[in-house]
Design a protein around this motif. Structure first.
Motif, PDB file in Angstrom:
ATOM      1  N   THR A 167       0.945  -1.139   0.047  1.00 50.07           N
ATOM      2  CA  THR A 167      -0.015   0.078  -0.116  1.00 50.07           C
ATOM      3  C   THR A 167       0.739   1.236   0.051  1.00 50.07           C
ATOM      4  OG1 THR A 167      -1.855  -1.097   1.302  1.00 50.07           O
ATOM      5  CG2 THR A 167      -1.580   1.108   1.375  1.00 50.07           C
ATOM      6  N   VAL A 168       1.945   1.297   0.697  1.00 52.40           N
ATOM      7  CA  VAL A 168       2.981   2.341   0.452  1.00 52.40           C
ATOM      8  C   VAL A 168       3.316   2.518  -0.620  1.00 52.40           C
ATOM      9  CG1 VAL A 168       5.012   3.348   1.590  1.00 52.40           C
ATOM     10  CG2 VAL A 168       3.696   1.817   3.076  1.00 52.40           C
ATOM     11  N   ALA A 169       3.763   1.549  -1.190  1.00 58.48           N
ATOM     12  CA  ALA A 169       4.259   1.744  -2.735  1.00 58.48           C
ATOM     13  C   ALA A 169       3.142   2.116  -3.699  1.00 58.48           C
ATOM     14  CB  ALA A 169       5.026   0.226  -3.245  1.00 58.48           C
ATOM     15  N   GLU A 170       2.015   1.958  -3.450  1.00 59.89           N
ATOM     16  CA  GLU A 170       0.913   2.415  -4.202  1.00 59.89           C
ATOM     17  C   GLU A 170       0.541   3.642  -4.071  1.00 59.89           C
ATOM     18  OE1 GLU A 170      -1.371  -2.360  -4.788  1.00 59.89           O
ATOM     19  OE2 GLU A 170      -1.863  -0.870  -2.950  1.00 59.89           O
ATOM     20  N   GLY A 180      18.785   5.925  -8.650  1.00 57.85           N
ATOM     21  CA  GLY A 180      19.264   6.207  -7.414  1.00 57.85           C
ATOM     22  C   GLY A 180      18.228   7.077  -6.577  1.00 57.85           C
ATOM     23  N   GLY A 181      17.319   7.083  -6.850  1.00 59.21           N
ATOM     24  CA  GLY A 181      16.413   8.089  -6.348  1.00 59.21           C
ATOM     25  C   GLY A 181      15.582   7.264  -5.074  1.00 59.21           C
ATOM     26  N   LYS A 182      15.278   7.802  -3.991  1.00 61.96           N
ATOM     27  CA  LYS A 182      14.663   7.330  -2.830  1.00 61.96           C
ATOM     28  C   LYS A 182      13.395   8.225  -2.237  1.00 61.96           C
ATOM     29  CE  LYS A 182      16.647   5.645   0.823  1.00 61.96           C
ATOM     30  NZ  LYS A 182      17.368   5.092   1.617  1.00 61.96           N
ATOM     31  N   THR A 183      13.086   9.177  -3.067  1.00 61.61           N
ATOM     32  CA  THR A 183      12.052  10.414  -2.441  1.00 61.61           C
ATOM     33  C   THR A 183      10.972  10.413  -3.481  1.00 61.61           C
ATOM     34  OG1 THR A 183      12.819  12.328  -3.401  1.00 61.61           O
ATOM     35  CG2 THR A 183      13.729  11.517  -1.622  1.00 61.61           C
ATOM     36  N   PRO A 184       9.731  10.996  -3.044  1.00 67.19           N
ATOM     37  CA  PRO A 184       8.595  11.343  -4.012  1.00 67.19           C
ATOM     38  C   PRO A 184       9.003  12.383  -5.149  1.00 67.19           C
ATOM     39  CG  PRO A 184       7.895  11.409  -1.770  1.00 67.19           C
ATOM     40  CD  PRO A 184       9.342  11.286  -1.766  1.00 67.19           C
ATOM     41  N   LEU A 185      10.283  12.928  -4.968  1.00 69.84           N
ATOM     42  CA  LEU A 185      10.635  13.561  -6.258  1.00 69.84           C
ATOM     43  C   LEU A 185      11.136  12.401  -7.443  1.00 69.84           C
ATOM     44  CD1 LEU A 185      12.428  16.644  -4.881  1.00 69.84           C
ATOM     45  CD2 LEU A 185      10.240  16.727  -5.955  1.00 69.84           C
ATOM     46  N   GLY A 186      11.560  11.388  -7.096  1.00 66.97           N
ATOM     47  CA  GLY A 186      12.037  10.274  -7.919  1.00 66.97           C
ATOM     48  C   GLY A 186      12.438   8.947  -7.261  1.00 66.97           C
ATOM     49  N   PHE A 187      11.985   7.873  -7.709  1.00 65.97           N
ATOM     50  CA  PHE A 187      12.608   6.774  -7.016  1.00 65.97           C
ATOM     51  C   PHE A 187      12.928   5.836  -8.451  1.00 65.97           C
ATOM     52  CE2 PHE A 187       9.232   7.420  -3.803  1.00 65.97           C
ATOM     53  CZ  PHE A 187      10.004   7.111  -2.883  1.00 65.97           C
ATOM     54  N   LEU A 192      12.337   2.281  -4.192  1.00 66.98           N
ATOM     55  CA  LEU A 192      11.003   2.081  -3.620  1.00 66.98           C
ATOM     56  C   LEU A 192      10.631   1.193  -2.983  1.00 66.98           C
ATOM     57  CD1 LEU A 192       7.898   3.061  -4.394  1.00 66.98           C
ATOM     58  CD2 LEU A 192       7.927   1.284  -6.125  1.00 66.98           C
ATOM     59  N   VAL A 193      11.265  -0.203  -3.192  1.00 65.21           N
ATOM     60  CA  VAL A 193      11.079  -1.359  -2.295  1.00 65.21           C
ATOM     61  C   VAL A 193      11.723  -0.971  -0.980  1.00 65.21           C
ATOM     62  CG1 VAL A 193      11.737  -3.537  -1.952  1.00 65.21           C
ATOM     63  CG2 VAL A 193      11.056  -2.787  -4.220  1.00 65.21           C
ATOM     64  N   GLN A 194      12.946  -0.419  -0.829  1.00 72.84           N
ATOM     65  CA  GLN A 194      13.477  -0.038   0.437  1.00 72.84           C
ATOM     66  C   GLN A 194      12.690   0.748   1.163  1.00 72.84           C
ATOM     67  OE1 GLN A 194      17.213   2.467   0.578  1.00 72.84           O
ATOM     68  NE2 GLN A 194      18.219   0.573   1.711  1.00 72.84           N
ATOM     69  N   VAL A 195      12.243   2.024   0.918  1.00 70.98           N
ATOM     70  CA  VAL A 195      11.534   2.864   1.473  1.00 70.98           C
ATOM     71  C   VAL A 195      10.106   2.042   1.818  1.00 70.98           C
ATOM     72  CG1 VAL A 195      10.360   5.085   1.147  1.00 70.98           C
ATOM     73  CG2 VAL A 195      12.825   4.853   0.372  1.00 70.98           C
ATOM     74  N   ALA A 196       9.332   1.280   1.128  1.00 71.58           N
ATOM     75  CA  ALA A 196       8.200   0.947   1.502  1.00 71.58           C
ATOM     76  C   ALA A 196       8.287  -0.169   2.297  1.00 71.58           C
ATOM     77  CB  ALA A 196       7.546   0.287   0.167  1.00 71.58           C
ATOM     78  N   LEU A 197       9.191  -0.865   2.433  1.00 77.21           N
ATOM     79  CA  LEU A 197       9.496  -1.801   3.479  1.00 77.21           C
ATOM     80  C   LEU A 197      10.139  -1.217   4.577  1.00 77.21           C
ATOM     81  CD1 LEU A 197      11.575  -4.827   1.469  1.00 77.21           C
ATOM     82  CD2 LEU A 197       9.136  -4.677   2.501  1.00 77.21           C
ATOM     83  N   ALA A 199       8.837   1.479   5.714  1.00 73.54           N
ATOM     84  CA  ALA A 199       7.641   2.071   6.566  1.00 73.54           C
ATOM     85  C   ALA A 199       6.950   0.891   7.435  1.00 73.54           C
ATOM     86  CB  ALA A 199       6.855   2.720   5.293  1.00 73.54           C
ATOM     87  N   ALA A 200       6.862  -0.393   6.942  1.00 76.02           N
ATOM     88  CA  ALA A 200       6.533  -1.559   7.522  1.00 76.02           C
ATOM     89  C   ALA A 200       7.555  -2.080   8.372  1.00 76.02           C
ATOM     90  CB  ALA A 200       6.059  -2.727   6.562  1.00 76.02           C
ATOM     91  N   GLY A 201       8.606  -1.327   8.738  1.00 77.75           N
ATOM     92  CA  GLY A 201       9.546  -1.902   9.907  1.00 77.75           C
ATOM     93  C   GLY A 201      10.350  -3.088   9.283  1.00 77.75           C
ATOM     94  N   ILE A 202      10.629  -3.249   7.989  1.00 79.10           N
ATOM     95  CA  ILE A 202      11.363  -4.090   7.266  1.00 79.10           C
ATOM     96  C   ILE A 202      12.640  -3.604   6.956  1.00 79.10           C
ATOM     97  CG2 ILE A 202      11.909  -6.155   5.959  1.00 79.10           C
ATOM     98  CD1 ILE A 202       8.326  -6.189   5.990  1.00 79.10           C
ATOM     99  N   LYS A 203      14.003  -4.035   7.414  1.00 75.41           N
ATOM    100  CA  LYS A 203      15.001  -3.417   6.854  1.00 75.41           C
ATOM    101  C   LYS A 203      15.349  -4.317   5.603  1.00 75.41           C
ATOM    102  CE  LYS A 203      19.996  -2.503   8.424  1.00 75.41           C
ATOM    103  NZ  LYS A 203      20.881  -2.560   9.384  1.00 75.41           N
ATOM    104  N   ALA A 204      15.933  -3.385   4.813  1.00 77.16           N
ATOM    105  CA  ALA A 204      16.182  -3.806   3.417  1.00 77.16           C
ATOM    106  C   ALA A 204      17.338  -3.157   2.922  1.00 77.16           C
ATOM    107  CB  ALA A 204      15.075  -3.630   2.508  1.00 77.16           C
ATOM    108  N   PRO A 205      18.119  -3.887   2.171  1.00 71.77           N
ATOM    109  CA  PRO A 205      19.563  -3.221   1.635  1.00 71.77           C
ATOM    110  C   PRO A 205      19.296  -2.498   0.233  1.00 71.77           C
ATOM    111  CG  PRO A 205      19.328  -5.712   0.729  1.00 71.77           C
ATOM    112  CD  PRO A 205      18.282  -5.375   1.924  1.00 71.77           C
ATOM    113  N   ARG A 206      20.043  -1.825  -0.208  1.00 74.04           N
ATOM    114  CA  ARG A 206      19.548  -0.893  -1.150  1.00 74.04           C
ATOM    115  C   ARG A 206      19.427  -1.157  -2.425  1.00 74.04           C
ATOM    116  NH1 ARG A 206      18.102   2.149  -4.308  1.00 74.04           N
ATOM    117  NH2 ARG A 206      18.308   4.240  -4.875  1.00 74.04           N
TER     118      ARG A 206
END
Length: 289
Positions: A167-170, A180-187, A192-197, A199-206
């Motif tokens: 839902t976060v990604a959607e 290289g982007g990680k913000t709503p200005l560009g992903f 996108l996967v790292q930031v969405a995870l 938000a759910a408390g799941i640590k992910a590599p880059r």
């Protein structure tokens, strides 16, 4: 220490982190200094050159250990959260303040100089940014630096977490694709996967290859991917996508040049046309109540 990943190892022939002494050859070793990002997103690059490709971004409030700062205004260091190594603008960094207590839970928010939304904002941190919150005033939370943020735009790092990272990604549909982007200005796809995870408390590599190697367990997708379910991660060379439902993917991709929802069959057909194949489909541990 042979075969190390330079993306995650703070070591160069002339300089390395002190904890790598005896493991990685270098002319000298330094302990490093912890700093904090003070801009919405600091660009991290492989080389200290502004027109080099973006490797990743470091979000507001994140910590970075800096091992070298140059007179040209660059700082070389390692991100605390995912271990990524590279060069950042020194102007994006400051000595660390109090430890973060909250993070931004919406695509973007504003930090105001007073509890008044009519005032010009001081900063605009994005989804996942870290903040030290010291109190509340009306509908606002107050940062350690004396800024004011709408209270419902942040959540405690201790929870409650997002129940559904898909839902976060959607929520980020239509955000432009940015390598290289990680913000709503560009992903990009793995950002996108790292930031969405997160938000759910799941640590992910880059990066997508790191995510494929560490996130969840590979599953058999079945004929025509009939066995996939919401939240599965689909990997093909240089890319990762999130299963939204058994017929649909959500992913930041250079075909649409944005975060898009796409029929799974359409994406698979395009992969085949380029001569590639799906590397793996990985399923995370249960994350939806």
């Amino acid at each position: 220490m042979t075969g190390y990943d330079p993306r995650l190892t703070p070591a160069r022939p002339d300089l390395a982190a002190l904890h790598l002494e005896g493991k990685v050859p270098a002319a000298r070793y330094v302990a490093g200094t912890v700093c904090q990002v003070i801009v919405p997103a600091a660009p991290l690059r492989r080389e200290p050159v502004a027109d080099q490709p973006l490797a990743t971004e470091v979000l507001y409030g994140e910590r970075v250990t800096i091992y070298e700062a140059t007179v040209e205004g660059w700082a070389w260091g390692q991100i605390e959260s995912d271990g990524y190594v590279g060069w950042l603008p020194s102007s994006a960094l400051a000595p660390p303040g109090p430890a973060p207590t909250h993070c931004v839970r919406v695509p973007r928010t504003f930090i105001f100089p007073a509890p008044n939304i009519k005032l010009p904002p001081l900063a605009a941190p994005t989804l996942g940014a870290r903040l030290a919150i010291t109190g509340t005033e009306g509908r606002f939370v107050v940062t350690a630096e004396g800024g004011y943020i709408p209270a419902h735009h942040v959540r405690p790092l201790a929870g409650p977490l997002e129940r559904d990272f898909v839902t976060v990604a959607e929520r980020l549909l239509g955000v432009p694709y940015l390598w290289g982007g990680k913000t709503p200005l560009g992903f990009d796809c793995s950002g996108l996967v790292q930031v969405a995870l997160d938000a759910a408390g799941i640590k992910a590599p880059r990066d997508s290859d790191q995510q494929e190697a560490t996130l969840g367990k590979p599953i058999d997708p079945g004929v025509d991917f009939a066995n996939v379910q919401r939240g599965d991660l689909v990997f093909w060379p240089g890319h990762v996508a999130i299963v939204s439902d058994p017929q649909t993917l959500v992913h930041a991709n250079a075909w649409h040049m944005m975060v898009a929802i796409e029929p799974l069959a359409q994406a698979l057909s395009r992969i085949v046309r380029t001569g590639a194949v799906v590397n793996a489909v990985c399923r995370l541990p249960a994350w939806v109540e």
